[in-house]
Design an enzyme around this catalytic site. Structure first.
Site, short mmCIF file in Angstrom:
data_model
loop_
_atom_site.label_atom_id
_atom_site.label_comp_id
_atom_site.label_asym_id
_atom_site.label_seq_id
_atom_site.Cartn_x
_atom_site.Cartn_y
_atom_site.Cartn_z
N ASN A 33 48.40 1.22 -73.12
CA ASN A 33 49.32 0.39 -73.92
C ASN A 33 48.88 -1.05 -73.70
O ASN A 33 49.19 -1.66 -72.69
CB ASN A 33 50.75 0.63 -73.43
CG ASN A 33 51.77 -0.17 -74.23
OD1 ASN A 33 51.41 -0.98 -75.08
ND2 ASN A 33 53.04 0.06 -73.97
N ARG A 116 48.46 3.31 -77.61
CA ARG A 116 49.67 3.02 -78.37
C ARG A 116 49.40 1.85 -79.33
O ARG A 116 48.82 0.84 -78.92
CB ARG A 116 50.79 2.61 -77.41
CG ARG A 116 52.02 2.17 -78.14
CD ARG A 116 52.80 1.18 -77.34
NE ARG A 116 53.92 0.69 -78.13
CZ ARG A 116 54.44 -0.51 -77.97
NH1 ARG A 116 53.96 -1.33 -77.07
NH2 ARG A 116 55.45 -0.90 -78.71
N HIS A 206 59.59 2.08 -82.31
CA HIS A 206 60.04 3.03 -81.28
C HIS A 206 59.89 4.48 -81.77
O HIS A 206 60.56 5.38 -81.25
CB HIS A 206 61.53 2.85 -80.93
CG HIS A 206 61.84 1.66 -80.08
ND1 HIS A 206 63.04 1.00 -80.18
CD2 HIS A 206 61.15 1.03 -79.10
CE1 HIS A 206 63.07 0.00 -79.31
NE2 HIS A 206 61.91 0.00 -78.65
N GLY A 236 67.19 -0.42 -74.86
CA GLY A 236 66.51 -1.06 -73.73
C GLY A 236 66.46 -2.55 -73.98
O GLY A 236 67.37 -3.09 -74.62
N ASN A 237 65.40 -3.21 -73.52
CA ASN A 237 65.25 -4.62 -73.88
C ASN A 237 65.16 -4.76 -75.39
O ASN A 237 65.71 -5.66 -75.99
CB ASN A 237 63.99 -5.20 -73.25
CG ASN A 237 64.24 -5.55 -71.80
OD1 ASN A 237 65.33 -6.00 -71.46
ND2 ASN A 237 63.25 -5.34 -70.97
N ARG A 267 66.62 -10.69 -78.78
CA ARG A 267 66.47 -10.68 -80.25
C ARG A 267 67.84 -10.59 -80.91
O ARG A 267 68.72 -9.87 -80.44
CB ARG A 267 65.61 -9.49 -80.68
CG ARG A 267 64.14 -9.71 -80.44
CD ARG A 267 63.34 -8.46 -80.78
NE ARG A 267 62.77 -7.89 -79.58
CZ ARG A 267 62.23 -6.68 -79.51
NH1 ARG A 267 62.18 -5.91 -80.57
NH2 ARG A 267 61.72 -6.24 -78.38
N GLY A 359 70.33 3.13 -72.30
CA GLY A 359 70.88 4.43 -72.73
C GLY A 359 70.84 5.47 -71.62
O GLY A 359 71.75 6.29 -71.47
N GLU A 360 69.77 5.42 -70.80
CA GLU A 360 69.63 6.42 -69.74
C GLU A 360 70.48 6.07 -68.52
O GLU A 360 70.88 6.96 -67.77
CB GLU A 360 68.16 6.51 -69.29
CG GLU A 360 67.25 7.12 -70.35
CD GLU A 360 65.78 6.91 -70.07
OE1 GLU A 360 65.40 6.81 -68.89
OE2 GLU A 360 64.99 6.87 -71.03
N ASN A 361 70.69 4.76 -68.31
CA ASN A 361 71.30 4.34 -67.04
C ASN A 361 72.73 3.81 -67.11
O ASN A 361 73.44 3.87 -66.12
CB ASN A 361 70.44 3.24 -66.41
CG ASN A 361 69.09 3.79 -65.97
OD1 ASN A 361 69.03 4.73 -65.18
ND2 ASN A 361 68.01 3.24 -66.50
N GLU A 411 57.25 8.05 -73.72
CA GLU A 411 56.32 7.76 -74.81
C GLU A 411 54.87 8.05 -74.39
O GLU A 411 54.08 8.54 -75.18
CB GLU A 411 56.47 6.30 -75.25
CG GLU A 411 57.78 6.07 -76.00
CD GLU A 411 58.29 4.64 -75.90
OE1 GLU A 411 58.85 4.29 -74.85
OE2 GLU A 411 58.14 3.89 -76.87
P1 ADP Z 1 61.91 -2.00 -72.69
O1 ADP Z 1 62.54 -2.12 -74.05
O2 ADP Z 1 61.29 -3.27 -72.20
O3 ADP Z 1 61.06 -0.76 -72.52
P2 ADP Z 1 63.76 -0.65 -70.93
O4 ADP Z 1 63.89 0.59 -71.76
O5 ADP Z 1 63.07 -0.54 -69.62
O6 ADP Z 1 63.15 -1.86 -71.74
O7 ADP Z 1 65.25 -1.19 -70.69
C1 ADP Z 1 65.52 -2.38 -70.02
C2 ADP Z 1 67.04 -2.56 -69.98
O8 ADP Z 1 67.58 -1.43 -69.28
C3 ADP Z 1 67.52 -3.80 -69.27
O9 ADP Z 1 68.51 -4.46 -70.05
C4 ADP Z 1 68.17 -3.26 -68.00
O10 ADP Z 1 69.30 -4.00 -67.66
C5 ADP Z 1 68.56 -1.86 -68.38
N1 ADP Z 1 68.59 -1.02 -67.18
C6 ADP Z 1 67.56 -0.63 -66.44
N2 ADP Z 1 67.97 0.07 -65.35
C7 ADP Z 1 69.32 0.10 -65.43
C8 ADP Z 1 70.35 0.65 -64.62
N3 ADP Z 1 70.07 1.32 -63.51
N4 ADP Z 1 71.62 0.50 -65.02
C9 ADP Z 1 71.90 -0.15 -66.15
N5 ADP Z 1 70.98 -0.71 -66.96
C10 ADP Z 1 69.72 -0.59 -66.60
#
Ligand code: ADP
Length: 427
Positions: A33, A116, A206, A236-237, A267, A359-361, A411
């Site tokens: 990537n 990618r 994505h 995510g970000n 953004r 979404g995962e966390n 991915e």
């Molecule tokens: P990218 O779009 O750069 O791939 P990611 O999918 O890694 O980004 O997501 C980053 C975001 O996920 C950040 O806003 C971060 O706060 C959030 N994040 C990461 N880990 C956790 C966590 N354990 N709990 C809540 N939010 C999290």
């Protein structure tokens, strides 16, 4: 003509001999990537889809540093000079195959490289083998992704130089999965001329993630994806939502660029275009300055004025910061709105998927998004969801008509799978 796809021949070109060298048995795929100043990599063993090593070469063109980590926990960091991507690839070869951090005895164990690519426009609706024609097409659509496509091409050329052209390379596009969107979803209400002259339309991004998690959801619930209406939320970000009907993307929230749709870390997401023009006039901004505001100073950061990171915002909100709370509320509300819109667009909903860092966390976000959604058939299980981070889990009640799942995205693995599938076809 409304429809003006110029698809590349999937297997255009040939790959010369050379690939015999035992690669068939080795089944190791290197996933790259590359950005303009960085090169992230993962080496994946496709026999069990495990990651053998991963890392990043940073600050290409401005110093240089490699951070390398092996599956058995060896870590290596070194400042090295990377004038171009070529030196970064040379260092990568050295680290992967020699010295105490080596994970292969010889580079011939690596069967192929998967790259990618951010923008494939209407030329690529699936992953393809790299040929000179494919490379020049990616380069020719650089106007649509000026920060990404030229860097990808540079990296692929450097990779060919270092690995040799006989190692097959495959390109996997963020946009390809969304090429199934119908014109009613991808056209903007602008004069048609701009679509014809400049290819201005929604592409969506994505795609690799939405494709991965929707396919995985089908496996997890034991149903054929062709029979499912799924909404995938990659948060995510950068964040986007996708309506996946029968395994195909039929609409998605990102647009001509990844700026559209949901509000994100920095953004803005969708904004009335008149507001943009008004701010430009008032502040005397050039297009570049306005672009910086929309891409780098808006979203969570712009509203909260403290951080782009969801974790910081939740902490600040818990401590009583009203702007951090507002940013969180806006994000959650916008996600809900897309879910309603896409359920309507597909005429129903079978499953909702959360993925990406947030979404995962973030279990509080998942709970807030699924709150008061019973009218859509979503019965959320708060107890199952509470505290869950980064694992595959069903978080709806057994009686829920719409299944809600957390599905961590991968991915890199999908890029490696596509790469393997393509090289198997040509062997
Ligand atoms: P990218 O779009 O750069 O791939 P990611 O999918 O890694 O980004 O997501 C980053 C975001 O996920 C950040 O806003 C971060 O706060 C959030 N994040 C990461 N880990 C956790 C966590 N354990 N709990 C809540 N939010 C999290």
């Amino acid at each position: 003509m409304f429809y003006k796809r110029k698809r590349m021949n999937r297997l255009a070109g040939t790959v010369s001999a050379g690939r015999e060298r035992g690669r068939k048995q080795q089944m190791k795929i290197l996933v790259i990537n590359a950005g303009s100043s960085s090169l992230k990599y993962q080496l994946i063993d496709m026999r069990d889809e495990s990651v053998i090593a991963k890392g990043v070469c940073e600050r290409i063109g401005d110093g240089g540093k490699i951070k390398h980590k092996t599956a058995d926990g060896r870590e290596y960091v070194e400042e090295v000079d990377f004038p171009t991507h070529t030196e970064a690839f040379e260092k990568l070869v050295e680290v992967l195959s020699t010295g105490e951090y080596a994970v292969v005895q010889s580079m011939s164990e690596i069967s192929a490289v998967g790259h990618r690519i951010v923008q494939g426009a209407e030329y690529f609706s699936e992953s393809v083998l790299v040929t000179d024609e494919v490379l020049s097409t990616i380069e020719n659509i650089s106007d649509l992704a000026p920060l990404h496509n030229p860097a990808h091409v540079k990296a692929i050329r450097a990779c060919q130089k270092v690995f040799g052209k006989e190692v097959p390379e495959v390109v996997v596009f963020d946009t390809a999965f969304h090429q199934t969107m119908p014109p009613r979803a991808y056209m903007f209400g602008l004069p048609y001329d701009y679509y014809e002259k400049y290819n201005v339309r929604k592409y969506g991004f994505h795609g690799t993630s939405h494709r991965f998690v929707s396919a995985r959801l089908g496996e997890l619930i034991g149903k054929n994806i062709k029979d499912l209406k799924i909404i995938t939320c990659h948060l995510g970000n950068g964040s986007s939502i996708c309506a996946v009907n029968g395994g195909q993307s039929v609409d998605t929230s990102m647009g001509f660029t990844p700026l559209d749709g949901l509000m994100m870390g920095t953004r803005s997401g969708s904004v009335d275009p008149s507001a943009v023009l008004y701010i430009m006039e008032k502040e005397g901004f050039t297009p570049k300055e306005m672009s910086d505001v929309l891409n780098k100073k808006s979203g969570n950061l712009g509203i909260s004025r403290i951080s782009s990171d969801d974790r910081d915002l939740r902490k600040a909100a818990a401590e009583g910061n009203p702007m951090a709370s507002l940013a969180g509320e806006m994000f959650r509300y916008q996600i809900k709105r897309y879910i309603g819109a896409y359920a309507a667009a597909m005429g129903g909903l079978d499953a909702l998927v959360f993925t990406g860092g947030i979404g995962e966390n973030s279990y509080s976000l998942r709970e807030a998004v699924c709150d008061h959604m019973e009218f859509l058939g979503i019965e959320f299980d708060k107890a199952k969801n509470e505290g869950v981070r980064g694992e595959e889990l069903e978080i709806s009640k057994l009686s829920s008509k719409v299944k809600v799942w957390i599905v961590p995205t991968n991915e890199e693995l999908l890029i490696a799978r596509d790469t393997l599938a393509i090289i198997k076809r040509i062997q």
